[in-house]
Design a protein around this motif. Structure first.
Motif, PDB file in Angstrom:
ATOM      1  N   LEU A 225       4.756  29.743  19.344  1.00  0.00           N
ATOM      2  CA  LEU A 225       6.055  30.340  20.131  1.00  0.00           C
ATOM      3  C   LEU A 225       5.785  31.172  21.118  1.00  0.00           C
ATOM      4  N   GLY A 226       4.868  32.312  20.991  1.00  0.00           N
ATOM      5  CA  GLY A 226       4.315  33.183  21.930  1.00  0.00           C
ATOM      6  C   GLY A 226       3.512  32.431  23.065  1.00  0.00           C
ATOM      7  N   VAL A 227       2.529  31.440  22.769  1.00  0.00           N
ATOM      8  CA  VAL A 227       1.819  30.849  23.775  1.00  0.00           C
ATOM      9  C   VAL A 227       2.725  29.815  24.659  1.00  0.00           C
ATOM     10  N   THR A 228       3.816  28.951  24.194  1.00  0.00           N
ATOM     11  CA  THR A 228       4.719  28.393  25.065  1.00  0.00           C
ATOM     12  C   THR A 228       5.395  29.057  25.888  1.00  0.00           C
ATOM     13  N   ALA A 229       6.067  30.315  25.220  1.00  0.00           N
ATOM     14  CA  ALA A 229       6.944  31.313  26.074  1.00  0.00           C
ATOM     15  C   ALA A 229       6.321  31.783  27.105  1.00  0.00           C
ATOM     16  N   THR A 230       5.076  31.961  26.996  1.00  0.00           N
ATOM     17  CA  THR A 230       4.147  32.911  28.215  1.00  0.00           C
ATOM     18  C   THR A 230       3.883  31.753  29.295  1.00  0.00           C
ATOM     19  N   PHE A 231       3.320  30.750  28.778  1.00  0.00           N
ATOM     20  CA  PHE A 231       2.681  29.508  29.840  1.00  0.00           C
ATOM     21  C   PHE A 231       3.953  28.798  30.599  1.00  0.00           C
ATOM     22  N   ALA A 232       5.093  28.751  29.907  1.00  0.00           N
ATOM     23  CA  ALA A 232       6.244  28.391  30.366  1.00  0.00           C
ATOM     24  C   ALA A 232       6.753  29.197  31.651  1.00  0.00           C
ATOM     25  N   GLN A 233       6.695  30.466  31.540  1.00  0.00           N
ATOM     26  CA  GLN A 233       7.026  31.280  32.676  1.00  0.00           C
ATOM     27  C   GLN A 233       5.921  31.263  33.680  1.00  0.00           C
ATOM     28  N   ILE A 234       4.719  31.113  33.306  1.00  0.00           N
ATOM     29  CA  ILE A 234       3.724  31.070  34.319  1.00  0.00           C
ATOM     30  C   ILE A 234       3.825  29.796  35.024  1.00  0.00           C
ATOM     31  N   TYR A 235       4.146  28.767  34.485  1.00  0.00           N
ATOM     32  CA  TYR A 235       4.074  27.387  35.231  1.00  0.00           C
ATOM     33  C   TYR A 235       5.637  27.382  35.967  1.00  0.00           C
ATOM     34  N   MET A 236       6.585  27.887  35.558  1.00  0.00           N
ATOM     35  CA  MET A 236       7.817  28.264  36.236  1.00  0.00           C
ATOM     36  C   MET A 236       7.625  28.785  37.581  1.00  0.00           C
ATOM     37  N   THR A 237       6.926  29.834  37.497  1.00  0.00           N
ATOM     38  CA  THR A 237       6.540  30.654  38.471  1.00  0.00           C
ATOM     39  C   THR A 237       5.940  29.833  39.690  1.00  0.00           C
ATOM     40  N   LYS A 238       4.740  29.217  39.146  1.00  0.00           N
ATOM     41  CA  LYS A 238       3.959  28.528  40.044  1.00  0.00           C
ATOM     42  C   LYS A 238       4.793  27.252  40.744  1.00  0.00           C
ATOM     43  N   ALA A 239       5.521  26.539  40.114  1.00  0.00           N
ATOM     44  CA  ALA A 239       6.519  25.614  40.524  1.00  0.00           C
ATOM     45  C   ALA A 239       7.342  26.176  41.767  1.00  0.00           C
TER      46      ALA A 239
END
Length: 294
Positions: A225-239
């Motif tokens: 849960l923590g990993v997917t939430a964190t990396f989702a934020q990172i890749y959304m920002t990159k997008a």
């Protein structure tokens, strides 16, 4: 299509998939623990990651808007509490769709508070969005149930949070803005869980609930849960850094399709025709409202 745009689309597709998995893990954990506790675990990982990032690269900001920063963190945290409660109570697709109404509300708030222009297309999108909400909630506004109200308030809270970010970016490092939200999302649930012995009702169970020690197998899901939430934020920002907001906003609605699939795997029934039509209307609404950003 430019390479940067292609990368942006790929990043957003991956982020949307991760957000859907985050919701799926939250739904799985909600079978044995309260949504308040799930919110705590969703945020605590992010706090440590952001603090480590600040340690590696100190903040570069002028500050000066502490109350607005606190407001953003508070409304974002409350929206997350309601969102995760809905994930535990209704289908993953419906909960995700309610959260996507934030685009509608942020456009309205930006029009009134930030004086951002909203053309005819934007107003048409807002009207279509509210019609979509009617389809999802079953039309009868006099008998909206708890999850309907919380779903709508999720969109309102997230819309307020996103609108405030537009002003906060002028004063604060992006990491501080996110930290204000995640810190409240960590400390707040601890306080609310501490109040649970003094409250036994159901009206505010999306805020006040007891802490339940996770079982050994659940720690793996908590980590995911923590990993997917964190990396989702990172890749959304990159997008959003690679392509136009209108394009990325369009791709972000793939999250609903991913959520339908994962929800069915977890036992959700396939949405009925009225809910599907409501989802489509809200997607169209979001596209119309956000298209002006291109």
């Amino acid at each position: 299509m430019e390479d940067a745009t292609k990368r942006g689309i790929q990043y957003m597709l991956f982020a949307s998939l991760l957000f859907a998995f985050m919701g799926a893990f939250a739904k799985e954990l909600s079978t044995t623990m309260s949504s308040v506790e799930v919110v705590f675990f969703r945020n605590v990982f992010g706090v440590f990651i952001i603090l480590f990032s600040i340690y590696r690269k100190p903040l570069n900001q002028k500050g000066g808007k502490p109350f607005l920063l606190l407001f953003r963190g508070t409304v974002g945290f409350l929206a997350l509490l309601m969102f995760f409660y809905n994930i535990s109570q209704i289908s993953l697709a419906e909960a995700m769709t309610f959260s996507k109404t934030s685009t509608i509300f942020s456009a309205i708030f930006a029009y009134f508070f930030v004086k951002e222009k909203l053309g005819i297309r934007g107003w048409i999108g807002i009207i279509i969005g509210f019609v979509g909400i009617l389809f999802i909630t079953g039309f009868d506004g006099s008998q909206l149930n708890k999850t309907d109200w919380l779903g709508i308030l999720t969109g309102v809270g997230a819309g307020l949070a996103y609108t405030s970010i537009r002003e906060l970016r002028k004063y604060y490092d992006g990491r501080m803005i996110v930290l204000s939200f995640m810190a409240l999302g960590t400390v707040g649930p601890l306080c609310f869980m501490a109040l649970s012995p003094f409250y036994s009702g159901e009206t505010f169970d999306f805020i006040i609930a007891p802490f339940v020690m996770p079982q050994r197998d659940e720690w793996v899901i908590i980590l995911l849960l923590g990993v997917t939430a964190t990396f989702a934020q990172i890749y959304m920002t990159k997008a959003y850094s690679c392509a136009k907001a209108g394009i990325i906003g369009t791709i972000s609605y793939s999250n609903i399709a991913f959520s339908i699939i994962l929800g069915i795997i977890l036992g959700d029934s396939f949405p009925n025709i009225l809910i599907i039509f409501g989802i489509i209307l809200i997607i169209i609404s979001g596209l119309l409202v956000s298209s002006k950003k291109e």
